[in-house]
Design an enzyme around this catalytic site. Structure first.
Site, mmCIF file in Angstrom:
data_model
loop_
_atom_site.group_PDB
_atom_site.id
_atom_site.type_symbol
_atom_site.label_atom_id
_atom_site.label_comp_id
_atom_site.label_asym_id
_atom_site.label_seq_id
_atom_site.Cartn_x
_atom_site.Cartn_y
_atom_site.Cartn_z
ATOM 1 N N ARG A 190 -6.671 23.604 -7.749
ATOM 2 C CA ARG A 190 -7.355 24.868 -7.469
ATOM 3 C C ARG A 190 -6.395 25.905 -6.894
ATOM 4 O O ARG A 190 -6.530 27.097 -7.154
ATOM 5 C CB ARG A 190 -8.504 24.644 -6.480
ATOM 6 C CG ARG A 190 -9.652 23.821 -7.016
ATOM 7 C CD ARG A 190 -10.802 23.758 -6.016
ATOM 8 N NE ARG A 190 -11.779 22.755 -6.411
ATOM 9 C CZ ARG A 190 -11.859 21.525 -5.882
ATOM 10 N NH1 ARG A 190 -11.022 21.175 -4.910
ATOM 11 N NH2 ARG A 190 -12.765 20.680 -6.305
ATOM 12 N N ASN A 230 -12.779 11.631 1.107
ATOM 13 C CA ASN A 230 -12.893 12.929 0.440
ATOM 14 C C ASN A 230 -12.335 14.055 1.303
ATOM 15 O O ASN A 230 -11.693 14.979 0.791
ATOM 16 C CB ASN A 230 -14.363 13.190 0.086
ATOM 17 C CG ASN A 230 -14.783 12.477 -1.186
ATOM 18 O OD1 ASN A 230 -14.461 12.911 -2.283
ATOM 19 N ND2 ASN A 230 -15.484 11.367 -1.037
ATOM 20 N N TYR A 278 -38.629 20.506 16.501
ATOM 21 C CA TYR A 278 -39.780 19.659 16.818
ATOM 22 C C TYR A 278 -41.017 20.114 16.067
ATOM 23 O O TYR A 278 -41.334 21.305 16.001
ATOM 24 C CB TYR A 278 -40.105 19.693 18.324
ATOM 25 C CG TYR A 278 -41.516 19.220 18.601
ATOM 26 C CD1 TYR A 278 -41.862 17.877 18.423
ATOM 27 C CD2 TYR A 278 -42.514 20.111 18.981
ATOM 28 C CE1 TYR A 278 -43.172 17.448 18.617
ATOM 29 C CE2 TYR A 278 -43.827 19.686 19.190
ATOM 30 C CZ TYR A 278 -44.150 18.353 19.004
ATOM 31 O OH TYR A 278 -45.440 17.921 19.188
ATOM 32 N N ARG A 291 -9.007 19.697 -16.621
ATOM 33 C CA ARG A 291 -8.656 20.592 -15.527
ATOM 34 C C ARG A 291 -7.152 20.619 -15.273
ATOM 35 O O ARG A 291 -6.696 21.173 -14.273
ATOM 36 C CB ARG A 291 -9.378 20.161 -14.254
ATOM 37 C CG ARG A 291 -10.891 20.333 -14.332
ATOM 38 C CD ARG A 291 -11.597 19.597 -13.202
ATOM 39 N NE ARG A 291 -11.147 20.040 -11.892
ATOM 40 C CZ ARG A 291 -11.641 21.066 -11.222
ATOM 41 N NH1 ARG A 291 -12.626 21.774 -11.770
ATOM 42 N NH2 ARG A 291 -11.187 21.408 -10.044
ATOM 43 N N SER A 351 -12.780 8.413 -9.709
ATOM 44 C CA SER A 351 -13.754 9.280 -9.032
ATOM 45 C C SER A 351 -15.165 8.685 -9.051
ATOM 46 O O SER A 351 -16.128 9.309 -9.490
ATOM 47 C CB SER A 351 -13.764 10.667 -9.677
ATOM 48 O OG SER A 351 -12.532 11.313 -9.508
ATOM 49 N N CYS A 367 -19.503 3.234 -2.477
ATOM 50 C CA CYS A 367 -20.631 3.030 -1.561
ATOM 51 C C CYS A 367 -21.938 2.793 -2.322
ATOM 52 O O CYS A 367 -22.884 2.216 -1.772
ATOM 53 C CB CYS A 367 -20.796 4.230 -0.645
ATOM 54 S SG CYS A 367 -19.342 4.584 0.380
ATOM 55 N N GLU A 425 -4.053 5.385 -12.067
ATOM 56 C CA GLU A 425 -5.181 4.555 -11.636
ATOM 57 C C GLU A 425 -5.141 3.239 -12.414
ATOM 58 O O GLU A 425 -5.151 3.249 -13.641
ATOM 59 C CB GLU A 425 -6.505 5.275 -11.878
ATOM 60 C CG GLU A 425 -7.750 4.418 -11.732
ATOM 61 C CD GLU A 425 -7.836 3.682 -10.407
ATOM 62 O OE1 GLU A 425 -8.138 2.479 -10.422
ATOM 63 O OE2 GLU A 425 -7.596 4.325 -9.354
ATOM 64 N N ALA A 452 -11.579 8.546 -4.564
ATOM 65 C CA ALA A 452 -11.992 9.681 -3.740
ATOM 66 C C ALA A 452 -10.838 10.496 -3.183
ATOM 67 O O ALA A 452 -10.718 11.704 -3.439
ATOM 68 C CB ALA A 452 -12.888 9.187 -2.604
ATOM 69 N N ALA A 453 -9.967 9.866 -2.385
ATOM 70 C CA ALA A 453 -8.887 10.622 -1.748
ATOM 71 C C ALA A 453 -7.900 11.148 -2.775
ATOM 72 O O ALA A 453 -7.502 12.327 -2.726
ATOM 73 C CB ALA A 453 -8.167 9.743 -0.715
#
Length: 469
Positions: free
Chosen positions: A34, A321, A442, A84, A53, A57, A47, A23-24
């Site tokens: 980007r 993230n 409500y 990318r 990625s 969880c 990795e 994630a990070a």
């Protein structure tokens, strides 16, 4: 290696090296890409596992069958990252950071081949590792931590081979509770061995007692105030039971749900600053303290608790993230900061939802705060509307000032995400009196006319007023 010569060979192009492909790390790499194209910034990411990625969880829900296949937990494949313009090198473990020379040593996990890679900017996103107790049998076949997709697959493989249907979960925190539910869904007889008096030590004991009641109602055997001293194995070396000081509990599989610790051995060896909880220390820009071109984020760092004003280790994908986005912005030439956390988390055991944010009673005492508590029982919808389910809300407020300090919620459908109201109030520094005036939505299908969180705020505000001389 002549690092300056290597940099000159790249011309004006800088190189960003990322350690960790989840994630990070990959959020940082993607955000930096980007902002700066491949002609300005080369990005190399390492990795050590088979996957990048992915949603750690989601692993309990994959194991339990709620998620039907592993690949649904993968947000972006290595091939998509490479398309990318990110040079993501899988099954490659960084074994050394040479801060003085601006380079990292990486080893191919399969071949053992080692190479040095220079960097102009470095991101450390090494995550956390499951706590594995130092006791006999802890590494026996059939004993599993659950942190990566590789871990999840190994556990599923063991479940497929297991001769019996008995499981022991060691620990009753978020992972322990979620894995107990997953194993129940798999048809296992589940025993949870917990060092505390109640499950979910992130809650106060009175709220943890509600979780305990729900777990036993599901048929889970709860063993509290107990610590596993060893894992017993059979003639084949595989697990057959776990032992405490007083008893043995048969097991065909054992899952470790004791928690995680920051994975910072690599950073420690490089002389980078580590805090009291074992996580890397950074500034608000997620830059490692004292190092201009090194950032760190995710489960390997400590973060500021906005309520207590102290540093904490909070390993959650939401924070990871965000850290990645901030790091990528800064490494890409922009500027962004991470202000801190209020400690919000939500989980469930079957249909029981469990949520907390801010401080527990013992947290408030530890930092020297005097407080009042208010606990209310209410329903998720108007009491007369079909499907209304009970929930318990506990609120902690600072004495005299009335500042909100924390909220815990345990209930059925519609309970858990109500904690977000409190998370916003904590971030804004609201008092419980101010919370009573919040303009919440409500309608009978969604809440009573007084939302349970506001009922708790009213009660807490009254107690604060009564405690003021």
């Amino acid at each position: 290696m002549d690092v300056n010569a290597a940099r000159e060979g790249r011309g004006t192009k800088e190189r960003l090296v990322v350690i960790g492909g989840d994630a990070a790390g990959m959020s940082a790499a993607s955000q930096a890409r980007r902002l700066r194209g491949p002609d300005e910034l080369e990005i190399v990411a390492f990795e050590r596992g088979h996957f990048a990625s992915f949603s750690a969880c989601g692993i309990p829900y994959w194991v339990g069958g709620d998620v039907d296949e592993r690949d649904r937990l993968i947000a972006r494949t290595p091939e998509e990252h490479r398309a990318r313009g990110i040079d993501l090198r899988m099954r490659t473990e960084v074994t050394e950071i040479d801060v003085a020379a601006g380079r990292v040593r990486a080893r191919d996990v399969d071949s053992g081949a080692e190479t040095w890679t220079s960097y102009d900017k470095l991101v450390i996103a090494t995550g956390a590792r499951p706590v594995r107790p130092d006791m006999p049998g802890a590494d026996a076949p059939g004993v599993h931590g659950v942190q990566t997709l590789d871990d999840g697959q190994a556990l599923l493989d063991t479940l497929a081979r297991a001769r019996g249907r008995r499981a022991v979960v060691i620990g009753a925190g978020y992972i322990g509770v979620e894995m107990a539910e997953s194993l129940i869904k798999r048809g296992y007889e589940v025993t949870v061995v917990n060092r505390g008096r109640e499950p979910m030590s992130t809650l106060d004991p009175d709220m943890g007692r509600l979780v305990h009641r729900a777990m036993t109602g599901l048929g889970i055997t709860m063993v509290d105030d107990a610590e596993v001293t060893k894992v017993l194995t059979g003639d084949d070396g595989a697990v057959r039971a776990v032992a405490t000081a007083d008893a043995e509990y048969p097991a065909d599989v054992v899952v470790l749900g004791i928690g995680v610790r920051p994975e910072t051995a690599l950073a420690r060896a490089a002389g980078l600053p580590v805090g009291a909880h074992g996580g890397l220390l950074t500034d608000r820009a997620m830059r490692v303290r004292g190092h201009e071109n090194i950032w760190a984020g995710g489960d390997c760092v400590e973060v500021l608790d906005l309520v207590s004003g102290q540093l904490r280790h909070v390993p959650l994908g939401t924070h990871a993230n965000k850290h990645g986005q901030i790091i990528g912005t800064n490494a890409g030439g922009g500027y962004a900061t991470f202000p801190g956390v209020v400690g919000t988390a939500v989980s469930k055991v079957c249909d029981l939802e469990i949520a907390r944010t801010g401080l527990r009673e013992k947290d408030a005492r530890r930092v020297g705060l005097r407080f009042e508590t208010a606990t209310v029982e209410s329903t998720s919808r108007a009491g007369y509307y079909p499907g209304a389910s009970p929930m318990t809300v506990k609120m902690i407020a600072e004495r005299r000032t009335g500042r909100l300090l924390g909220v815990q919620i345990v209930g059925r459908e519609g309970a858990g995400k109500r904690v977000d109201i409190a998370a916003v109030a904590l971030t804004a520094g609201l008092t419980v009196e101010q919370m009573t005036a919040l303009d919440l939505g409500y309608a009978p299908p969604f809440s009573p006319v007084w939302d349970p969180v506001l009922v708790a705020a009213r009660k807490a505000a009254a107690k604060v007023r009564d405690s003021t001389p």
